[in-house]
Design an enzyme around this catalytic site. Structure first.
Site, PDB file in Angstrom:
ATOM      1  CD  GLU A  60      -1.447  -2.501   1.495  1.00 50.15           C
ATOM      2  OE1 GLU A  60      -0.312  -2.576   2.007  1.00 50.15           O
ATOM      3  OE2 GLU A  60      -2.143  -3.504   1.246  1.00 50.15           O
ATOM      4  CG  HIS A 129     -11.738  -7.654   5.813  1.00 53.12           C
ATOM      5  ND1 HIS A 129     -11.070  -8.478   6.671  1.00 53.12           N
ATOM      6  CD2 HIS A 129     -11.138  -7.827   4.603  1.00 53.12           C
ATOM      7  CE1 HIS A 129     -10.125  -9.137   6.018  1.00 53.12           C
ATOM      8  NE2 HIS A 129     -10.137  -8.758   4.758  1.00 53.12           N
TER       9      HIS A 129
END
Lengths: 324, 335
Positions: A60, A129
């Site tokens: 990322e 999540h």
């Protein structure tokens, strides 16, 4: 007009604007051939080629650092972080680099980009999540934070973000990706960044929310009606820059406020709104401001429905401020 | 057992009895080969695709299954998605979803062993995609610089969800990366349990003898989806899949044993029956467990609850009294 889900509106915005602006490049994990794990970029690599829709290595910080470099050199990157919960390796690139570049270079450099990321709970994602950590980013000067709650705004705000001269964190409520549909014009259009919307007018209590909590507040308003409270619901749509006037105007009218967010309560963005109201409209208040928020715990898995604000919990809070 | 466990996990998900599952089909030899090269005191830092390592190290099947339901007997108290096991008593570190965070943590644990003059080493697992994350690089950098007793297992199953290894790195082999960090790098056939065992044993011995870390790349193929939410036919070449199907690590080891007259169909039948019965029994018991109680939401945030948490707990209890039951509003995982 097409009847689209929220995730289809994301794809439609990308598709529409990429056709108009050849400098827009999408990049991220699984965004190419696989069309993104939520299919937000479905078919776009086929349409625009591998140089404009790039599968990157799994890193990322790399994705955002790469985007910054590309933005310097004439491109409009739209990096995707697969889940907001995975954004933290890139936190340094976002808060130290992307957000500060214009300021630290005295305006010598800029790096407009749109960092798209699905956020939020209600989908049994456990704590990696499900989180909604907009407050970390709203606390970072130089970054705009945009969160749509319906398909129409999604397309308009995303196109506006891609045309913005500043970096934008575009948070997509994944719980709403497929759970609601709406009319979306086929052509390119923008919804102004920094403008909230009153999505339900009312006279007794102001409900303030964004993203996936907007439909929760609308349902709460329905529950409250027969209980004698007429709720006004404000969808902020943009946290930074914040549309103070829409909030204050409503508070001056109702004098009662409930702020709803799924992030944990302590230091959530609701605290900022509450402070704003007490600074600028305290004399209009008829009751204490109540925050209905996530608990001050990490996000759970099995009991997420108890962790998350739901219409009944919001309605109970409305009852409290109404009967104060 | 790992294969049966994975098959059952996927089935339970498809039947809607659990929410999510991450299978490890095709990667069994790596899990069994590496885990059996360890001693009881060694630390293990797994990724979310190593059920076989947990099973090999003696984790309770019942407890693992309770994690799939996130129920009251789940070690994690229903806070994580399925497959995120944690067994501190077995030195099996709590699994995280973010990729490769465990790699540098394993280096820390093994450094502590070294400083405490203990002989325990640490082993950590990550995938081909995991080698791109910062924590992989810092992990190997620190381990090389500090000569820690760490064994790095890269399960190269050729896909990071949909992204093939060719798009993950320009390196010909993941094992080649080791040279840059100042440690040996070995590539082994990840579908050959004996080769994996031998390579791990050598690396473990080196670590235990104070000779430093090793990177082992186990080359294999992810025979299943990334998770129960993934459809690999969107991005995976069917012919490649079928070619790897012939290299099934369990079949291979069985054929080897049979060729040496160490195993036969009868023994296989008895074993399979026994394993399936054990698993079925554990599934039945785990599924019967209730959800965690509401007060567990507030536990373990800190060693003791803060005043704010106590207040929020009291408010939630009052709300429950007012409302009775909480409606389950969760939607299915949309991935």
């Amino acid at each position: 007009m097409a009847n689209l889900t929220l995730v289809q509106a994301v794809r439609d915005a990308l598709m529409t604007e990429m056709a108009l602006d050849p400098t827009i490049v999408l990049m991220g994990e699984d965004v190419g051939l696989n069309g993104g794990v939520f299919r937000a970029t479905e078919g776009l690599q086929k349409e625009f080629g591998e140089e404009r829709v790039m599968d990157t290595p799994l890193a990322e910080s790399g994705i955002i650092g790469l985007a910054l470099g590309m933005a310097l050199n004439g491109m409009r990157p739209v990096p995707e972080i697969q889940f907001m919960d995975f954004i933290y390796p890139a936190f340094d690139q976002i808060v130290s680099e992307v957000a500060k570049l214009r300021y630290r270079s005295g305006g010598d450099f800029k790096c407009p980009m749109v960092i798209r990321t699905p956020y939020g709970g209600g989908i049994k994602g456990g704590h990696y999540h499900s989180q909604s950590t907009e407050a970390y980013f709203a606390h970072t000067a130089g970054l705009k934070v945009v969160i749509p709650s319906n398909p129409y705004d999604t397309k308009g705000l995303l196109i506006a973000a891609m045309r913005d001269e500043d970096p934008v964190l575009f948070m997509e409520p994944k719980r709403l990706y497929r759970s609601l549909k709406g009319e979306v014009p086929e052509e390119a259009y923008t919804v102004e960044i920094g403008k909230a919307q009153v999505v339900r007018p009312g006279s007794d209590v102001t409900l303030i929310a964004w993203g996936a909590m907007v439909p929760v507040c609308l349902k709460a308003a329905e529950l409250c009606e027969p209980r004698g409270a007429d709720c006004e619901v404000i969808d902020l749509r943009t946290l930074v820059p914040l549309d103070e006037e829409t909030i204050l105007e409503s508070v001056r009218k109702t004098g009662r406020v409930v702020i709803v967010h799924e992030a944990q309560k302590t230091c959530g963005f609701g605290a900022e709104i509450s402070a704003l109201i007490s600074e600028k409209a305290i004399l209009s208040l008829e009751a204490p401001i109540i925050r209905v928020a996530g608990l001050d715990t990490p996000f759970p898995y099995t009991l997420e429905h108890i962790y998350l604000p739901d219409p009944e919990r919001v309605a109970l809070a409305v009852g409290k401020v109404k009967n104060f | 057992m790992t294969r049966f466990f994975d098959e059952r996990g996927m089935l339970l998900q498809r039947q809607g009895r659990i929410g999510f599952y991450v299978p490890s089909f095709g990667q069994e030899a790596i899990q069994i080969g590496t885990a059996n090269a360890l001693k009881a005191g060694d630390w293990v830092f797994p990724s979310y695709r190593e059920p076989g390592v947990f099973i090999s190290r003696g984790a309770s099947l019942f407890k693992m299954l309770c994690n799939l339901w996130g129920n009251r007997s789940d070690v994690c108290k229903g806070r994580q998605m399925p497959n995120h096991y944690s067994f501190a008593d077995l030195k099996l570190f709590s699994v995280s979803s973010p990729i490769s965070t465990q790699v540098i943590q394993a280096v820390g644990a093994s450094l502590a062993s070294k400083l405490r003059k203990e002989k325990d080493i640490a082993i950590t697992y990550f995938g081909d995609g995991g080698t791109s994350e910062n924590d992989f690089h810092t992990g190997l950098t620190f381990a090389g610089a500090m000569k820690t007793p760490t064994v790095f297992i890269c399960t190269n199953n050729q896909f990071a969800i949909s992204v093939p290894t060719s798009k993950q790195t320009g390196a010909a082999r993941m094992a080649d990366k080791a040279i840059g960090y100042g440690m040996p790098g070995i590539a082994v056939d990840g579908n050959d349990v004996l080769a994996v065992y031998k390579a791990t044993q050598e690396a473990v011995d080196r670590a235990r003898n104070g000779e430093g870390p090793t990177l082992i790349e186990c080359v294999t193929f992810r025979m299943g989806p990334h998770s129960s939410s993934d459809d690999p036919t969107r991005y995976r070449d069917q012919a490649l899949y079928e070619a790897w199907l012939k290299r099934d690590p369990i079949q291979r080891f069985r054929q080897y044993l049979e060729s040496k007259k160490l195993w036969d169909q009868k023994q296989q039948d008895i074993l399979e029956k026994e394993l399936k019965a054990t698993l079925a029994d554990a599934v039945e018991k785990a599924e019967a467990e209730p959800a965690p109680s509401i007060e567990t939401l507030f536990e373990d945030v800190y060693s003791e609850m803060t005043p704010q948490l106590l207040e929020q707990k009291a408010a939630l209890e009052m709300e429950q009294e007012l409302r009775g039951k909480f409606e389950n509003t969760s939607e299915a995982f949309p991935l």
